[in-house]
Scaffold this motif. Sequence first.
Motif, short mmCIF file in Angstrom:
data_model
loop_
_atom_site.label_atom_id
_atom_site.label_comp_id
_atom_site.label_asym_id
_atom_site.label_seq_id
_atom_site.Cartn_x
_atom_site.Cartn_y
_atom_site.Cartn_z
N PHE A 62 4.95 0.60 0.03
CA PHE A 62 3.56 0.24 -0.22
C PHE A 62 2.65 1.38 0.24
O PHE A 62 3.09 2.29 0.94
CB PHE A 62 3.20 -1.05 0.54
N TYR B 10 -0.39 -6.18 8.23
CA TYR B 10 -0.92 -5.33 7.16
C TYR B 10 -1.93 -4.37 7.75
O TYR B 10 -2.81 -4.78 8.52
CB TYR B 10 -1.58 -6.19 6.07
N PRO C 69 5.28 -2.17 -5.25
CA PRO C 69 5.81 -0.82 -5.51
C PRO C 69 6.60 -0.67 -6.80
O PRO C 69 6.60 0.39 -7.41
CB PRO C 69 6.71 -0.56 -4.29
N LEU D 189 -2.09 -7.23 -3.18
CA LEU D 189 -1.16 -6.13 -2.97
C LEU D 189 -0.75 -5.49 -4.30
O LEU D 189 -0.49 -6.19 -5.28
CB LEU D 189 0.10 -6.62 -2.25
#
Length: 287
Positions: A62, A118, A141, A138
Amino acid sequence: MFISPMLLETAAAPFSDSRYIYEPKIDGHRLIYSQESANVKLYTRHNNECTRQYPEIANAAFTQDIVLDGEIACVDPLTGVIEFESVMSRFQARRADKVRQLTQTLPITYVIFDVLRYKGEDLSNRPLMERKEIMAGLALPNAHFGVIPYVEGAGEALFAQMQARAMEGVVAKRKDSVYEIGRRSAQWQKIINWTYADVYLSGYKKAEFGWLASVPTDSGRMRTAGVIEFGVSPTHKKAFYGVVKPLITGEDRDFVYVEPRIRARVKIRNWTRAGMLRSPVFTEFIV
């Protein structure tokens, strides 16, 4: 960073409540995804590192450091059904060449259902719906990451859908629940879509408790299908051992074998591909 996951209590039956959200229960294994300074580590719920087993997600990152809670799932490409045995094949693979092969034949998806840290911040004391909002924002990925869907309030309707699709069940979570690290909590409850099976008791363990379960084959012979270790009350044990002695046919190091005359009903997660009972729980004797 490993964070011991919050665990679920078991609900007696499906229910609907506007204070809860309801998620499909994924038939895989729990996984904590931890990214610190772009370094990714993967852990089971018991703090066993399994980073090398899942390069599809271990080699992805991420944009910010993060700790996630979710489930590893494998979908059968022919049926579209999530298969626990396929997940176990992935988890048990250790050699790099075997893992590479399985990424092609049994690719995994990491189904995320919570975010615990986070951007360096501990989110565990925030209400669930705040954490869900952060999750929704989010950027994942790659295609091996997914976010669990949920419905609000309609637990019984979602459970009926899970039954129709032969999925594992439903998880109910209080909207205002905080993440109780390493604890089992009634704020999160699981409702399992059990399957039932009738079996013959063909033996019992010598060392610790366990009844050997058998089922008839097409030719009329009996074959072993598993061991029942759960759900048996002291009254049921007394009844079984009170009548079984005349039925004994032999023994080995681990089991005493008996004529398969006593029948029982068990609830199971499903039948394995090898025709075995998965997680059998005794419910009653069949007369």
